[in-house]
Design an enzyme around this catalytic site. Structure first.
Site: not given
Lengths: 527, 527
Positions: A216, A220, A278, A310
């Site tokens: 991808s 961000t 998310d 994350k």
């Protein structure tokens, strides 16, 4: 009760004079917008309202769009119906063609959406209907957001996450490679640099495993695998060409196709991104639906943990891992999870060109190759090689290292680059952005922590990934002893104002903490 | 981490050539949209993206807008910045004026929004910050929806509903009438016809109580009080004029001002309406914030219940009543709640002209005045009159009836109509829409139920409230004995296609159930 059903309208649509289609040169991104003049007979007779959802039909095609009302005949005149650029392209009908418009019927899954908003558990059929409507762009931004928020934290149980993932994997195209295993890797993200895919795919493909990696672009972050690969080769390949390429070379590093593989995911992201939502359930569904639709049978998942990643703790990583394992198992996907060190960037470069330089240095066994990137890529590739039934458990790492050191990974990478369409790139003279600022240590000591988010922010302010040569070249790592004034990193920016923005950000916070060795948090992870 | 902070951008904004403001003739309703050409230097240098939230500044004014990218110089050329109609009006700066644009900083309350999405309880300060941002239109549609859904069913406790109501009442203008009591009435809605306000206000004002009623236009119904009143008089009065009018006549029936009294409510409705979300907490906050901001000290609240009303059972009505009572008490508002019969329309007419006819017939004591409307209005007015400390408990109804029967309510209504700006209207020759269809009973028996939602839907399809003469004239009520072929109601439509839509809807479902007397559900309510 406010919308006149499309069924009723359809039966009378021909009684009013048809409108003529016009392309309006406005880019409204993922939202289809229709423009209609306020004095249009049709508009007045049917009581359309600004922002109403309408169905536009022409030549057997139909799309849904949000209505904007126009008072300037230069944009659309009475008797014309305007469509924004994407909407016009999607309808695929020529300008001037007769077109009809009617109030859109509410999407059939709206009652299920309301039950989810009210906190109810949904069935497998509910999720299928909702995802079908989303993939067909029947949901407005408002309805999409309502679905995303209603499904957020603590709202989906693991069975529902499976229903959602399964529904998402079924609405788009599904690939079948007619062989077994078909392997892929995925990292949940959040760590700058970290371009392991561009090393793992050539290693695994060189060994002979089929690895149709979809990559991808950055959402961000300062660069996604597709952005970095695009420095070296074309990544926007037609679906069919990509299939042929993978069969020939056993792997690829291309972007195309994910919006066809999981069209609902593509639409959901248009809401999740600006909202910075998310949730674990949505992350699992987004990742696994695409991998299953792409025909993968085996997936290696990388969950980095660290204070600025994350996932910030081992218990959180374990909970996420178990959710991934449950859903993968229900979807018939063999899953191996590695929890990795996400406490600092991986590799030296952050941004497309700088990361491409790092990758090529590892592949060419260059003396300045970043060893952390090499080491992590070998560990991940090794785990993937063990998906091959003929590779003994524990032998993967050594095998991966042999493939890399012998130049077979480089050879495979070059074949993939040529097949995708090579671009000129010299890793020793990378085309860096022209404006540079050096950031140095304000005090002496040991680097105790690096804030991934702050470095990513600085790299984005400098222009990455839009400006491919922009980004950060990191020269110090956690544990390094530095003196006052010693260089920590260089920022490369494309424009003077972007240099200003990024420099100001480094002045507020360099992203580096410098202190005593005992302040370093050691993570007990594999790589 | 993707947005470059406005603070940084602001310091460099003057280094790029300024843009010239242009009004773009597109009505995007409640959403401010800015249009910028893709080849604009400014656009390219700063890396704006389609749908980015931007801040537009000119002449000391600033607004937030969503960016649409334009490829047609006829809409906006390089060097121009376009604004949609509302946005242009809000900025209030002339065309051609220099204007600057920068990436908008995320609204300061976004962390609190994320805590609410995650299911946390918010503080009074959190709600104040969120409502402040919403009132200043700093939230995107996506963020607004996220807030509405996160606050929906079971998510707000009653203390939070108070925080929300209080915050909403504080962000707009607040009126102070410098007297006590200041009375108002409100119905939570859902019942077609039901124009009691247009009777209650003249009665209460004729008695001498101050009743500065703000009325709203229809959102999803065939007519709001403001739509019906507009048949008789102007309802869009400037804020200051309205204040003077209320002081002179003790009451008014005008629309204006609610968006100034509770600007956050106005914005929230733009999301709640298309989503059909109307949770108890949001309903309470929306109603009570406006009443408190309008300076009311006493409120009579009408909660109709019935199988096709908003509230469908007595336990549900009681729970809602207790929530209203708790929040009103915390806000210092005296509240009286009546639970009324919402099983069928109140009055005969549905739609602006037809309802105005009913109201004028009751005020003039006409022999064909609908008695149910008269009776309900007298009961509500009676309860309101008892807010007057000089009226004994129980005397209100008789007092209201005397005022109505003596023609004092009519006299007061005429004074209010003249003060607001009278329009010609003869209740015996109402200007009905030209196309009519009669709907008759398919079988004989007793009318056992009437579906409010279906009648409202039919009236909207016929053109109400946009076409003021459109709607339904209802000729049978629950309990009436009807024969096969007997007239149930007439539908009036403004255009032939609207007659078709509404007739087709009546053919699918007339909205009337006809059966045996014992099938009628009797509600044990006051009126």
């Amino acid at each position: 009760m406010t919308r006149s059903p499309a069924a009723e309208a359809a039966s009378t649509e021909d009684r009013l004079s048809p409108l003529k289609l016009k392309r309006v040169g406005i880019d409204t991104y993922r939202e289809n917008v229709a423009y209609m003049h306020r004095e249009c007979d049709r508009y007045r007779a049917e009581g359309f309202q600004a922002l109403a959802k309408v169905e536009v039909r022409a030549n057997g095609q139909r799309i849904l769009a949000t209505l904007n009302v126009v008072d300037d005949a230069a944009i659309v005149a009475c008797g014309e119906l305007g469509l924004s650029e994407d909407a016009f392209a999607t309808l695929g009908v020529a300008e001037g063609h007769p077109v009809s418009i009617l109030q859109a019927e509410p999407p059939p899954s709206i009652p299920a959406l309301h039950r989810k908003i009210a906190g109810e558990r949904l069935t497998r059929d509910d999720f299928r209907r909702i995802i079908q409507d989303i993939a067909e762009r029947r949901y407005s931004k408002i309805e999409l957001t309502a679905f995303v928020v209603a499904c957020d934290r603590n709202e989906l149980d693991r069975e529902e996450v499976f229903f959602l993932s399964d529904a998402m994997s079924r609405v788009g195209r599904r690939l079948d490679w007619h062989e077994h295993p078909v392997v892929d890797k995925h990292c949940i993200g959040g760590i700058p640099g970290n371009r392991t895919s561009m090393l793992v795919v050539p290693i695994v493909a060189a060994h002979g495993l089929l690895c149709p990696k979809t990559s991808s672009r950055a959402i961000t972050s300062p660069s996604g695998t597709a952005d970095t690969m695009e420095v070296l080769a074309n990544v926007d390949l037609p679906f069919e060409e990509l299939g042929q390429l993978v069969r020939t070379h056993r792997g690829c590093l291309a972007w195309g196709g994910t919006s066809q593989l999981s069209p609902a995911d593509d639409v959901l992201i248009s809401v999740e991104r600006p909202l910075s939502v998310d949730s674990p359930g949505q992350m699992v569904a987004s990742i696994l639906s695409k991998k299953v639709a792409a025909g993968s049978t085996h997936l290696l998942l990388d969950i980095p943990i660290g204070p600025h990643a994350k996932v910030r703790s081992m218990p959180e990583a374990r909970r996420l891992r178990k959710l991934f394992e449950f859903v993968a198992s229900r979807m018939g996907l063999t899953l191996d999870v590695v929890i990795t060190d996400g406490s600092q960037p991986v590799g030296r470069g952050i941004g497309p060109v700088l990361e491409a330089r790092d990758v090529m240095r590892v592949l060419t066994n260059h003396p300045n190759a970043p060893m952390d990137l090499r080491q992590k890529a070998l560990r991940l590739a090794g785990r993937m090689l063990e998906f091959d039934p003929d590779v003994r458990g524990g032998d993967g790492f050594g095998l991966a290292r042999d493939i890399l050191d012998a130049g077979r990974a480089l050879e495979k990478m070059q074949a993939i680059i040529v097949a995708q369409g090579a671009k000129p790139f010299d890793p020793e003279h990378p085309p860096l952005a022209p404006h540079c600022v050096e950031v140095t240590a304000r005090s002496g000591g040991v680097v105790t922590a690096i804030d991934n988010l702050q470095l990513a922010r600085i790299a984005r302010l400098a222009g990455a990934p839009r400006a491919i040569g922009a980004g950060i070249d990191v020269l110090a790592r956690i544990g390094d002893v530095v003196e006052t004034g010693q260089l920590l990193y260089r920022v490369y920016a494309a424009y003077p104002n972007e240099l200003t923005f990024s420099r100001q950000a480094t002045e507020r916070d360099t992203g580096f903490a410098i202190g005593q060795p005992d302040q370093i948090t050691r993570l007990n992870v594999e790589c």
